[in-house]
Design an enzyme around this catalytic site. Structure first.
Site, PDB file in Angstrom:
ATOM      1  N   CYS A   1       0.821  -1.228   0.000  1.00  0.00           N
ATOM      2  CA  CYS A   1       0.000   0.000   0.000  1.00  0.00           C
ATOM      3  C   CYS A   1       0.845   1.264   0.000  1.00  0.00           C
ATOM      4  O   CYS A   1       0.309   2.357  -0.217  1.00  0.00           O
ATOM      5  CB  CYS A   1      -0.929   0.016   1.200  1.00  0.00           C
TER       6      CYS A   1
HETATM    7  N1  COA Z   1     -20.496  -8.821   7.628  1.00  0.00           N
HETATM    8  C1  COA Z   1     -21.053  -8.888   8.850  1.00  0.00           C
HETATM    9  N2  COA Z   1     -20.355  -9.090   9.960  1.00  0.00           N
HETATM   10  C2  COA Z   1     -19.030  -9.265   9.838  1.00  0.00           C
HETATM   11  C3  COA Z   1     -18.385  -9.217   8.592  1.00  0.00           C
HETATM   12  C4  COA Z   1     -19.179  -8.999   7.462  1.00  0.00           C
HETATM   13  N3  COA Z   1     -18.659  -8.930   6.227  1.00  0.00           N
HETATM   14  N4  COA Z   1     -17.071  -9.405   8.771  1.00  0.00           N
HETATM   15  C5  COA Z   1     -16.888  -9.564  10.095  1.00  0.00           C
HETATM   16  N5  COA Z   1     -18.068  -9.480  10.751  1.00  0.00           N
HETATM   17  C6  COA Z   1     -18.326  -9.619  12.189  1.00  0.00           C
HETATM   18  C7  COA Z   1     -17.295 -10.479  12.864  1.00  0.00           C
HETATM   19  O1  COA Z   1     -17.649 -11.842  12.761  1.00  0.00           O
HETATM   20  C8  COA Z   1     -17.346  -9.980  14.275  1.00  0.00           C
HETATM   21  O2  COA Z   1     -18.426 -10.553  14.937  1.00  0.00           O
HETATM   22  P1  COA Z   1     -18.296 -11.045  16.473  1.00  0.00           P
HETATM   23  O3  COA Z   1     -17.982  -9.780  17.228  1.00  0.00           O
HETATM   24  O4  COA Z   1     -19.625 -11.625  16.737  1.00  0.00           O
HETATM   25  O5  COA Z   1     -17.146 -12.010  16.478  1.00  0.00           O
HETATM   26  C9  COA Z   1     -17.661  -8.493  14.127  1.00  0.00           C
HETATM   27  O6  COA Z   1     -18.217  -8.350  12.819  1.00  0.00           O
HETATM   28  C10 COA Z   1     -16.433  -7.616  14.245  1.00  0.00           C
HETATM   29  O7  COA Z   1     -15.396  -8.133  13.373  1.00  0.00           O
HETATM   30  P2  COA Z   1     -13.949  -7.532  13.304  1.00  0.00           P
HETATM   31  O8  COA Z   1     -13.158  -8.261  12.291  1.00  0.00           O
HETATM   32  O9  COA Z   1     -13.389  -7.444  14.683  1.00  0.00           O
HETATM   33  O10 COA Z   1     -14.327  -6.071  12.745  1.00  0.00           O
HETATM   34  P3  COA Z   1     -13.597  -4.705  12.906  1.00  0.00           P
HETATM   35  O11 COA Z   1     -14.541  -3.751  13.495  1.00  0.00           O
HETATM   36  O12 COA Z   1     -12.234  -4.846  13.496  1.00  0.00           O
HETATM   37  O13 COA Z   1     -13.419  -4.280  11.370  1.00  0.00           O
HETATM   38  C11 COA Z   1     -11.809  -4.258   9.597  1.00  0.00           C
HETATM   39  C12 COA Z   1     -12.705  -5.099  10.476  1.00  0.00           C
HETATM   40  C13 COA Z   1     -10.991  -5.191   8.724  1.00  0.00           C
HETATM   41  C14 COA Z   1     -12.676  -3.385   8.691  1.00  0.00           C
HETATM   42  C15 COA Z   1     -10.921  -3.357  10.450  1.00  0.00           C
HETATM   43  O14 COA Z   1     -10.285  -4.124  11.439  1.00  0.00           O
HETATM   44  C16 COA Z   1      -9.877  -2.635   9.647  1.00  0.00           C
HETATM   45  O15 COA Z   1     -10.170  -1.881   8.760  1.00  0.00           O
HETATM   46  N6  COA Z   1      -8.607  -2.820   9.981  1.00  0.00           N
HETATM   47  C17 COA Z   1      -7.533  -2.205   9.251  1.00  0.00           C
HETATM   48  C18 COA Z   1      -7.462  -2.856   7.934  1.00  0.00           C
HETATM   49  C19 COA Z   1      -6.470  -2.213   7.020  1.00  0.00           C
HETATM   50  O16 COA Z   1      -6.336  -1.034   6.965  1.00  0.00           O
HETATM   51  N7  COA Z   1      -5.779  -3.020   6.299  1.00  0.00           N
HETATM   52  C20 COA Z   1      -4.811  -2.506   5.433  1.00  0.00           C
HETATM   53  C21 COA Z   1      -4.970  -3.127   4.152  1.00  0.00           C
HETATM   54  S1  COA Z   1      -3.851  -2.331   3.115  1.00  0.00           S
END
Ligand code: COA
Length: 380
Positions: free
Chosen positions: A163
């Site tokens: 990235c």
């Molecule tokens: N739809 C519905 N629910 C979902 C889901 C989806 N597509 N994906 C995950 N969930 C659920 C999970 O199962 C979890 O449920 P639980 O609490 O019952 O276990 C809940 O939502 C929270 O999941 P989590 O993965 O902890 O979400 P989050 O709030 O941390 O968000 C990201 C996930 C990936 C969006 C976030 O962590 C993020 O953006 N991180 C940085 C990523 C990034 O910048 N990466 C760089 C790439 S270059």
């Protein structure tokens, strides 16, 4: 024209270009396709699920995606196969050696726009860097293909810093200018991220989109009247497995798709969020101080576009207050995460309204970990 190669130069951003694929996928369309795949999988594996041998897949939700990421839609190169629950890949048809590769094709479109905006003749461009997260092939370099298609003399090469590829490309270009090795360098970032995204993975299927950007980095001496002085650049890398893709020439997915998941984008999103925010905020503030820039006085932050929450926190730490959309514009809603191109799209779309003397920051962060900061000041 051949340039004097001995005089050190002062790097500026002369112009930028953007290619946006015509097709878009909304969250509603994405979730509908994903959930049809989930239904199909659960029906086909009903016995194994009932016996406790296979875990049932959970559906995705539009509300979750928007709340967790700020993403509402993404542009893609091939919508139909991505949304087909039986395919869920871009499946761009392989091109012959005589055809322009996909990355070169969209990179050239963005590059032409940047050249046109600067009024730059290709004869005056010295180098092309193709800086992107994924390369269509190992060699010959896509950068050389772009160079050839544009009719540029000099040299070109590919570089990959996930990235942060575009900001690392900008510093590399700026260093060529500073050392007097070049006066005009194109940094092209064709990001066909739909190819590395696992569209069957509920945790990340919504993250990425496709795009190409170009940044023309030049010596102030030849730049157009309106440009952005590059005040300083800073790069940082710290090894982490929290964003990883094991695809490689020694390490391909098997034809049956066995073990394919780790040959695509995989992340520990929460850890990324927690570890990268403080690292990036600290890098920005430290570098601002070194350059004698008050970080709280930065007029605009063009941040990497991965997650709205991350950007909110980083901007707050840098500016000392909750950033407005004007101070930290987002393109996440329509473009999603376009890897290294994200901060460049934000800059491209949101810089013309600023005034002479306004100071801002282009900043990327991502896999590696890698982070890049480019401090710029408008000259108009
Ligand atoms: N739809 C519905 N629910 C979902 C889901 C989806 N597509 N994906 C995950 N969930 C659920 C999970 O199962 C979890 O449920 P639980 O609490 O019952 O276990 C809940 O939502 C929270 O999941 P989590 O993965 O902890 O979400 P989050 O709030 O941390 O968000 C990201 C996930 C990936 C969006 C976030 O962590 C993020 O953006 N991180 C940085 C990523 C990034 O910048 N990466 C760089 C790439 S270059």
């Amino acid at each position: 024209m051949s340039h004097n190669k001995t005089l050190a130069g002062r790097p500026v951003i002369s112009s930028t270009g953007l290619f946006t694929p015509a097709e878009t996928i909304t969250n509603e369309e994405l979730v509908d396709s994903f959930n049809r795949y989930v239904e199909r999988f659960n029906a086909e594996n009903a016995d194994a699920i009932a016996a406790g041998d296979t875990a049932a897949l959970q559906p995705s939700s539009v509300e979750f995606i928007e709340k967790a990421s700020g993403i509402k839609a993404r542009h893609v190169m091939a919508k139909e196969p991505i949304l087909d629950p039986g395919t869920m890949e871009p499946r761009l048809p392989e091109r012959s050696n005589e055809e322009l590769s996909f990355m070169a094709e969209i990179g050239v479109k963005a590059a032409r726009q940047a050249l046109e905006q600067a009024g730059r003749d290709v004869a005056d461009v010295d180098a092309v860097l193709c800086a992107a997260s994924n390369m269509e092939r190992p060699y010959p370099a896509m950068a050389i293909e772009i160079q050839q298609e544009l009719g540029i003399e000099g040299f070109a090469f590919d570089m990959n810093v996930a990235c942060s590829s575009a900001t690392f490309g900008i510093q590399t270009a700026a260093d060529y200018i500073r050392s007097g090795n070049a006066k005009s360098v194109l940094v092209v970032s064709p990001e066909i991220t739909s190819g590395h995204l696992n569209w069957r993975d509920r945790d990340s299927h919504f993250i990425f989109g496709d795009v190409a950007t170009a940044v023309l980095v030049e010596d102030a001496g030849i730049a157009p009247g309106t440009h952005w002085d590059i005040l300083g650049t800073r790069l940082k890398t710290v090894f982490s497995n929290n964003i990883r893709n094991n695809f490689g020439f020694l390490n391909r997915a098997s034809p049956e798709g066995e073990g394919k998941a780790d040959k695509l984008f995989v992340q520990e999103g929460r850890k990324v969020f927690k570890e990268v925010v403080p690292m990036v905020a600290e890098m920005i503030v430290t570098e601002a101080e070194r350059l004698d820039i008050d970080p709280q006085a930065l007029r605009r932050l063009w941040l990497h576009q991965a997650n709205a929450g991350m950007n909110r926190l980083i901007a707050q730490k840098v500016l000392g207050h909750e950033a407005s959309a004007d101070e930290s514009p987002t393109v996440l809603d329509t473009y999603a995460n376009t890897s290294s191109a994200g901060s460049i799209i934000a800059f491209h779309k949101h810089n013309r309204d600023l005034s002479d003397g306004d100071t801002g920051l282009i900043c990327s962060f991502g896999a590696g970990y890698s982070a890049g900061a480019v401090f710029v000041r408008k000259v108009a």
